[in-house]
Scaffold this active site. Structure first.
Site, short mmCIF file in Angstrom:
data_model
loop_
_atom_site.label_atom_id
_atom_site.label_comp_id
_atom_site.label_asym_id
_atom_site.label_seq_id
_atom_site.Cartn_x
_atom_site.Cartn_y
_atom_site.Cartn_z
N HIS A 301 0.84 -1.16 0.05
CA HIS A 301 -0.12 0.15 0.22
C HIS A 301 0.76 1.21 -0.05
CE1 HIS A 301 -3.23 2.68 0.53
NE2 HIS A 301 -3.84 2.39 1.65
N HIS A 340 -2.66 -0.53 -11.50
CA HIS A 340 -3.27 -0.11 -10.46
C HIS A 340 -4.59 -1.02 -10.27
CE1 HIS A 340 -5.43 2.19 -7.45
NE2 HIS A 340 -4.17 2.80 -7.23
N ASP A 396 2.45 6.33 -7.95
CA ASP A 396 3.67 6.01 -7.17
C ASP A 396 5.02 5.86 -8.10
OD1 ASP A 396 2.48 5.63 -4.83
OD2 ASP A 396 1.58 3.68 -5.74
#
Length: 487
Positions: A301, A340, A396
């Site tokens: 996460h 994702h 990210d």
């Protein structure tokens, strides 16, 4: 069991289309009609489908008590109705309270976006001024709590410090604890709820800075209420012997503010659903934040951007990109920062964050790994293996490069994720309590363990052979070694 939509009914028999599905239990022939509302059906409706035990069926299946819906990891189960955030993963679209994330990143500020998430509308000028003033004047942390944080080891993970501090904060606000003041505290006292929201947002940045100062073995820097939210965070982290007039570079504060907007909320992810799940018990919000932060702490996460940097560092140079992607396709390497769980085409946040990266590189210099990152991105987007699997760069992928360029250590990346996400946590916590529909979360399970059996005395049990270093069989061996060592 068979499921047939209402469209399966012959046209001649239809007087008015029904927004429902018809479910037929082939075990009993029973049929039920379930209303579709907001493109969802209640899982509890399936409890109407009861059947006697089949020959040889396990009684632990509870068949006579109704059918259960099994959805590991909640792939297609909605746990709440929400007005906060909407994601269209197929189109790569994200909005908060109806506002596209691109507009908020361009025109809003983190504190304004936090207000929007929590209270549902953009604030007026006077509301925003008061909101910002309140938060920036609730940044101080009690001296006793500071002493507790100072006891953490210098090599503690910053997220461990952050989680521990918020768990302890509950003890420093007994008036805000429903376990002491009554379970309906936040249902009947909205002023107290708003006070905790302001406190938590204000102190989150301070605790984050403290976790960083512990890591670099420096004294804590008191917060400044005359700075913006992200300016204050950077000031508390970086101020050493400069004059009190020192201010962080406004371009870096602005870049961090945009990143905070992008990370403020993302619907029912692992940590936000933890906030809602724990909050359903009516525990205090500080404990809820600690629990949600612990969920975000996990490498699947909040640690994803850290994994991207480690991956790019391992690749090392542009020349090594083709071989790395080849090894990924051979399942010998892992590709981080692509794809994702929700988005199927592109992460809308990644478009904004790429522009933020350029802003940061102007100040801090170009991050050496950026060339590797661009080469890897370009090569993957030209490769059918990755595009067919909808593996596109996500938020990210770029955020780690920005944080690294700004000088943050890798283990501080999750803290820079959780601080802005606190706004989303609080928005969902408040929404749940304000809904008037809160019930304690209690998922069901499908039991697949042993059938009923009787206890046998230890001397009658079969001896098991100890094998390997892992598992239950290793425990007696481990204990015996400790005892022998002590003797």
């Amino acid at each position: 069991m068979a499921i047939a939509s209402s469209s399966a009914v012959p046209t001649s028999a239809v007087v008015k289309p029904k927004n429902s599905v018809t479910v037929i239990d082939n075990r009993t022939g029973k049929s039920i009609e379930i209303e579709i509302k907001d493109n969802s059906i209640p899982a509890t409706a399936f409890a109407q489908l009861k059947a006697p035990y089949a020959a040889g069926e396990r009684h632990e299946n509870d068949t006579p008590y109704g059918l259960r819906v099994l959805d590991p990891s909640f792939i297609n189960t909605a746990m709440i109705q929400s007005e906060i955030t909407y994601i269209d993963g197929n189109k790569g679209f994200l909005m908060h309270r109806g506002y596209p994330i691109e507009q908020l990143a361009e025109k809003s500020s983190y504190l304004e976006t936090a207000y929007l998430l929590i209270y549902g509308e953009l604030p007026s000028k006077s509301q925003l001024d008061l909101w910002s003033w309140e938060i920036m004047h609730h940044t101080f942390v009690a001296e006793d709590l500071q002493q507790m944080i100072r006891q953490m080891r210098y090599d503690s993970h910053p997220m461990s410090v952050f989680i521990s501090a918020f768990a302890a904060m509950s003890a420093f606000a007994p008036e805000a604890n429903p376990a002491l003041q009554g379970s309906d505290l936040y249902i009947t006292n909205k002023a107290l709820m708003n006070k905790q929201i302001v406190r938590i947002l204000g102190k989150a940045a301070t605790v984050a800075a403290m976790s960083y100062r512990i890591r670099i073995n420096r004294a804590f820097t008191p917060p400044r209420s005359d700075l913006s939210y992200t300016e204050n965070l950077l000031y508390m982290m970086d101020h050493m012997a400069e004059p009190n007039s020192y201010r962080p570079d406004p371009r870096l504060a602005k870049a961090l503010d945009i990143l905070f907007i992008l990370h403020a909320d993302h619907e029912m992810n692992c940590s936000t659903s933890t906030m809602v799940h724990v909050g359903s018990s009516l525990v205090d919000p500080y404990s809820c934040i600690a629990a949600a932060s612990a969920a975000l702490y996990g490498p699947l996460h909040g640690g994803a951007n850290e994994a991207v940097i480690r991956m790019l560092t391992k690749i090392g140079s542009v020349e090594n990109v083709p071989d790395f992607l080849k090894r990924v396709k051979e399942r010998k390497e892992l590709l981080f920062g692509f794809g994702h769980r929700v988005y199927r085409e592109t992460d809308p946040r990644s478009k904004v964050i790429r522009e933020v990266a350029d802003m940061v590189f102007e100040v801090c210099g170009k991050e050496p790994l950026i060339e590797v990152a661009i080469a890897l991105k370009d090569a993957a987007l030209k490769d059918e293996y990755f595009t067919s699997r909808k593996l596109f760069p996500n938020v990210d992928y770029w955020s780690g490069l920005i944080y690294k360029a700004m000088g943050f250590p890798l283990d501080f990346f999750p803290v820079l994720f959780v601080v802005p996400r606190v706004a989303g946590y609080l928005a969902h916590w408040k929404q749940q309590l304000d809904s008037g529909k809160n019930k304690i979360s209690r998922p069901r399970q499908v039991y697949i363990g042993k059938d009923r059996r009787d206890y046998s005395p230890v001397e009658d049990r079969e001896e098991r052979v100890i094998t390997g270093k892992n598992g239950l069989n290793a425990i007696p061996h481990y204990i015996s070694k400790r005892r022998l060592t002590k003797m």
